[in-house]
Design a protein around this motif. Structure first.
Motif, PDB file in Angstrom:
ATOM      1  N   PRO A   1      49.791  53.938  29.230  1.00  0.00           N
ATOM      2  CA  PRO A   1      51.151  54.483  29.279  1.00  0.00           C
ATOM      3  C   PRO A   1      52.138  53.626  28.483  1.00  0.00           C
ATOM      4  N   LEU A   2      51.724  53.164  27.308  1.00  0.00           N
ATOM      5  CA  LEU A   2      52.586  52.356  26.441  1.00  0.00           C
ATOM      6  C   LEU A   2      52.671  53.017  25.076  1.00  0.00           C
ATOM      7  N   SER A   3      53.878  53.280  24.627  1.00  0.00           N
ATOM      8  CA  SER A   3      54.046  53.866  23.300  1.00  0.00           C
ATOM      9  C   SER A   3      55.403  53.474  22.737  1.00  0.00           C
ATOM     10  N   THR A   4      55.516  53.592  21.433  1.00  0.00           N
ATOM     11  CA  THR A   4      56.767  53.319  20.751  1.00  0.00           C
ATOM     12  C   THR A   4      56.832  54.203  19.517  1.00  0.00           C
ATOM     13  N   THR A   5      57.999  54.296  18.925  1.00  0.00           N
ATOM     14  CA  THR A   5      58.175  55.061  17.701  1.00  0.00           C
ATOM     15  C   THR A   5      58.143  54.098  16.523  1.00  0.00           C
ATOM     16  N   PRO A   6      57.239  54.295  15.568  1.00  0.00           N
ATOM     17  CA  PRO A   6      57.204  53.397  14.412  1.00  0.00           C
ATOM     18  C   PRO A   6      58.418  53.631  13.514  1.00  0.00           C
ATOM     19  N   VAL A   7      59.136  52.561  13.215  1.00  0.00           N
ATOM     20  CA  VAL A   7      60.332  52.630  12.373  1.00  0.00           C
ATOM     21  C   VAL A   7      60.037  51.876  11.083  1.00  0.00           C
ATOM     22  N   ILE A   8      60.344  52.494   9.956  1.00  0.00           N
ATOM     23  CA  ILE A   8      60.090  51.893   8.647  1.00  0.00           C
ATOM     24  C   ILE A   8      60.767  50.529   8.553  1.00  0.00           C
ATOM     25  N   ASP A   9      60.082  49.569   7.932  1.00  0.00           N
ATOM     26  CA  ASP A   9      60.548  48.191   7.713  1.00  0.00           C
ATOM     27  C   ASP A   9      60.745  47.397   8.998  1.00  0.00           C
ATOM     28  N   THR A  10      59.935  47.685  10.010  1.00  0.00           N
ATOM     29  CA  THR A  10      59.936  46.866  11.232  1.00  0.00           C
ATOM     30  C   THR A  10      58.510  46.403  11.496  1.00  0.00           C
TER      31      THR A  10
ATOM     32  N   PRO B   1      52.798  58.493   7.307  1.00  0.00           N
ATOM     33  CA  PRO B   1      52.762  59.638   6.383  1.00  0.00           C
ATOM     34  C   PRO B   1      54.103  60.381   6.331  1.00  0.00           C
ATOM     35  N   ASP B   2      54.347  61.004   5.202  1.00  0.00           N
ATOM     36  CA  ASP B   2      55.566  61.791   5.019  1.00  0.00           C
ATOM     37  C   ASP B   2      55.434  63.203   5.579  1.00  0.00           C
ATOM     38  N   ALA B   3      54.246  63.574   6.027  1.00  0.00           N
ATOM     39  CA  ALA B   3      53.964  64.948   6.445  1.00  0.00           C
ATOM     40  C   ALA B   3      54.770  65.399   7.655  1.00  0.00           C
ATOM     41  N   ASN B   4      55.221  64.478   8.492  1.00  0.00           N
ATOM     42  CA  ASN B   4      55.958  64.843   9.701  1.00  0.00           C
ATOM     43  C   ASN B   4      57.163  63.919   9.813  1.00  0.00           C
ATOM     44  N   THR B   5      58.171  64.339  10.559  1.00  0.00           N
ATOM     45  CA  THR B   5      59.382  63.524  10.680  1.00  0.00           C
ATOM     46  C   THR B   5      59.327  62.549  11.846  1.00  0.00           C
ATOM     47  N   GLU B   6      58.502  62.830  12.843  1.00  0.00           N
ATOM     48  CA  GLU B   6      58.453  61.973  14.026  1.00  0.00           C
ATOM     49  C   GLU B   6      57.005  61.649  14.382  1.00  0.00           C
ATOM     50  N   TYR B   7      56.774  60.355  14.660  1.00  0.00           N
ATOM     51  CA  TYR B   7      55.451  59.878  15.057  1.00  0.00           C
ATOM     52  C   TYR B   7      55.593  59.016  16.296  1.00  0.00           C
TER      53      TYR B   7
END
Length: 185
Positions: free
Chosen positions: A159-168, A38-44
């Motif tokens: 305890p596993l997480s990542t930042t979703p990056v567009i086009d990956t 979503p565009d609602a926030n800058t970081e997910y």
């Protein structure tokens, strides 16, 4: 169908007043569909959690019988906004009810393993099935909610997480089986 998520880390004992997030099926996307951030926030943040599928109807299920109510396991990925440096696990429904708030992985019917290896990209963790406390969680939740066929229960987060990056692509596996492989858009 509903998804019940316990907002506590792996190994935590279920409490009498659990911190539960209920997610409707319209917020769940499968591992075959792309993830639209979503565009609602800058970081997910994209955080993994184990989940089991309920296949019997039940209410007030004793712990010793809870294992009879689920027949498959997978990973779910919560796509949560990061506010003030922390992922928002609960609170306003806007953070859990948007489209693609949850990505559900492919179901695995083999529940005989005592340990599971969970992989998210390069990150790996081995977990003991007993640490998930699935039976205790189902028993506790069934005091508040009817367990219905198709419901999904997630007893904890990992305890596993990542930042979703567009086009990956984001991939996650459970004991060698690739259960999530999605394109981020």
């Amino acid at each position: 169908m509903k998804l019940m998520i316990i907002n506590s880390p792996i190994g935590s004992a279920p409490t009498s007043e659990p911190d539960v997030t209920i997610v409707t099926d319209s917020s769940i996307t499968t591992h075959k569909n792309p993830l639209f951030v979503p565009d609602a926030n800058t970081e997910y943040v994209f955080e993994l959690a184990p989940a089991v599928k309920i296949f019997r109807l039940g209410k007030s299920i004793p712990v010793k019988f809870a294992c009879r109510y689920y027949d498959a396991i997978t990973l779910i990925a919560r796509v949560m906004p990061v506010i003030d440096g922390k992922p928002v696990r609960n609170g306003s429904a806007i953070y859990t009810a948007y489209d693609s708030a949850i990505v559900r992985g492919e179901w695995i019917d083999d529940l005989t393993k005592q340990t599971l290896e969970v992989t998210l990209g390069e990150q790996k963790v081995e977990i003991n099935i007993a640490d998930l406390r699935i039976d205790e969680t189902i028993s506790m939740l069934s005091k508040y909610f009817s367990m219905k066929i198709g419901d999904i229960v997630s007893p904890c987060y990992l305890p596993l997480s990542t930042t979703p990056v567009i086009d990956t692509r984001i991939t996650a596996s459970l004991s060698g089986c690739n259960v999530i492989n999605i394109k981020v858009k």
